[in-house]
Scaffold this motif. Sequence first.
Motif, mmCIF file in Angstrom:
data_model
loop_
_atom_site.group_PDB
_atom_site.id
_atom_site.type_symbol
_atom_site.label_atom_id
_atom_site.label_comp_id
_atom_site.label_asym_id
_atom_site.label_seq_id
_atom_site.Cartn_x
_atom_site.Cartn_y
_atom_site.Cartn_z
ATOM 1 N N LYS A 87 -2.274 -76.543 -41.496
ATOM 2 C CA LYS A 87 -2.000 -76.057 -40.135
ATOM 3 C C LYS A 87 -0.521 -75.685 -39.948
ATOM 4 O O LYS A 87 -0.203 -74.616 -39.415
ATOM 5 N N ASP A 88 0.380 -76.514 -40.372
ATOM 6 C CA ASP A 88 1.809 -76.257 -40.168
ATOM 7 C C ASP A 88 2.321 -75.136 -41.061
ATOM 8 O O ASP A 88 3.223 -74.380 -40.672
ATOM 9 N N ILE A 89 1.744 -75.010 -42.269
ATOM 10 C CA ILE A 89 2.136 -73.904 -43.159
ATOM 11 C C ILE A 89 1.606 -72.584 -42.616
ATOM 12 O O ILE A 89 2.318 -71.577 -42.597
ATOM 13 N N ASP A 90 0.348 -72.596 -42.146
ATOM 14 C CA ASP A 90 -0.274 -71.370 -41.634
ATOM 15 C C ASP A 90 0.503 -70.774 -40.469
ATOM 16 O O ASP A 90 0.517 -69.549 -40.288
ATOM 17 N N LYS A 91 1.150 -71.620 -39.679
ATOM 18 C CA LYS A 91 1.927 -71.131 -38.539
ATOM 19 C C LYS A 91 3.076 -70.215 -38.967
ATOM 20 O O LYS A 91 3.528 -69.373 -38.184
ATOM 21 N N LYS A 92 3.544 -70.378 -40.200
ATOM 22 C CA LYS A 92 4.727 -69.659 -40.667
ATOM 23 C C LYS A 92 4.402 -68.398 -41.464
ATOM 24 O O LYS A 92 5.308 -67.646 -41.822
ATOM 25 N N ILE A 93 3.099 -68.208 -41.769
ATOM 26 C CA ILE A 93 2.688 -67.058 -42.575
ATOM 27 C C ILE A 93 2.065 -66.005 -41.669
ATOM 28 O O ILE A 93 1.193 -66.307 -40.854
ATOM 29 N N ALA A 102 -3.980 -73.210 -36.414
ATOM 30 C CA ALA A 102 -2.552 -72.900 -36.444
ATOM 31 C C ALA A 102 -2.029 -72.496 -35.074
ATOM 32 O O ALA A 102 -0.912 -72.864 -34.683
ATOM 33 N N ASN A 103 -2.838 -71.742 -34.297
ATOM 34 C CA ASN A 103 -2.357 -71.289 -32.978
ATOM 35 C C ASN A 103 -2.734 -72.231 -31.838
ATOM 36 O O ASN A 103 -2.463 -71.947 -30.676
ATOM 37 N N GLY A 104 -3.394 -73.350 -32.163
ATOM 38 C CA GLY A 104 -3.682 -74.363 -31.152
ATOM 39 C C GLY A 104 -4.972 -74.179 -30.377
ATOM 40 O O GLY A 104 -5.271 -74.960 -29.473
ATOM 41 N N GLU A 105 -5.787 -73.166 -30.731
ATOM 42 C CA GLU A 105 -7.061 -72.965 -30.029
ATOM 43 C C GLU A 105 -8.018 -74.138 -30.255
ATOM 44 O O GLU A 105 -8.837 -74.466 -29.391
ATOM 45 N N ILE A 106 -7.945 -74.722 -31.438
ATOM 46 C CA ILE A 106 -8.806 -75.857 -31.785
ATOM 47 C C ILE A 106 -7.929 -77.030 -32.197
ATOM 48 O O ILE A 106 -6.956 -76.859 -32.945
#
Length: 305
Positions: A87-93, A102-106
């Motif tokens: 989740k935290d890595i996906d936020k940066k890619i 990653a975007n907080g929807e779930i």
Amino acid sequence: MNIPKQNNSDILDNGWWNILPKSSLKWIRLGRFDRPVGFWLLVLPGWWVLPLTSLNLIDCTKIMFIFLIGSVVMRGAGCTVNDMWDKDIDKKITRTKRRPLANGEISIPGAFYFLIIMLFVGFICLYQLNIYTWIVALAAIPLIIIYPLAKRFTKWPQVILGLTFSWAVPTAWASANEQWNLGIFLMYFATVFWIIGYDTIYGCQDKNEDEILGVENSAVSAKNFLTFFVGTSYIFMFILLLLSGFFLKNNFFWFVGVFFCGIHLMNQVLKLKNLDRNNPLKIFKSNVSLGLILTLSSLANHINF
């Protein structure tokens, strides 16, 4: 009719899911049901193995359907676990920052409940098969657990993915109560090398950003010899497919299919030489066609001369 449209992420903006309530979209994206390539690549090795067993065509078709449903939900489960860890890595890619975790929807608890549902459906599919299949399928659990963490301790996580994603081969063989032999083990490792190759191509989409962030994968590790690395993986696949066909005593059509797969693999490697012109995602997706070629040649095993 809405045509699926790709933006600069791996999220498709529109498609068949537009007819569903908007509240369901985040779950479709979490399970990657909007992108079927993944579950096709998971099920196809099982599909091309089943017709090579002693099953009659009707029973073979029934089990192929069970494998299809199982692959859809288990791929959804695998993507969920992967997204929970990353989740935290996906936020940066760029490609992955719009994923629902990653975007907080779930939330993490929400993703966990979704995971339980996927695993439950997968269990129902497994329950339809014999006990030997249960044993073989459950033996993959350590690999399933290790893979999402692999990029944290190895520069070559695609090797772990290959060992994991190829598990449909021994699972399909067990579902037909077949005796284990050298041929099926060679088939398994042929599939491992195929997956290492195509997932390295898939990783080329994020290669530059991954390198900056220190994310390890074979696309980054092999960046200076990418064509050689993928090409070598595909050569091993091709040779092992031929050898497995020989030891399994497959008929003429299997080797015809392997020949056309060899041409397909060569074409992929040639395209890797110019990734500015050839989209790595498109090259990656073409492996579904390769898997279908092998499945058709395998089904022709039921043709008697």
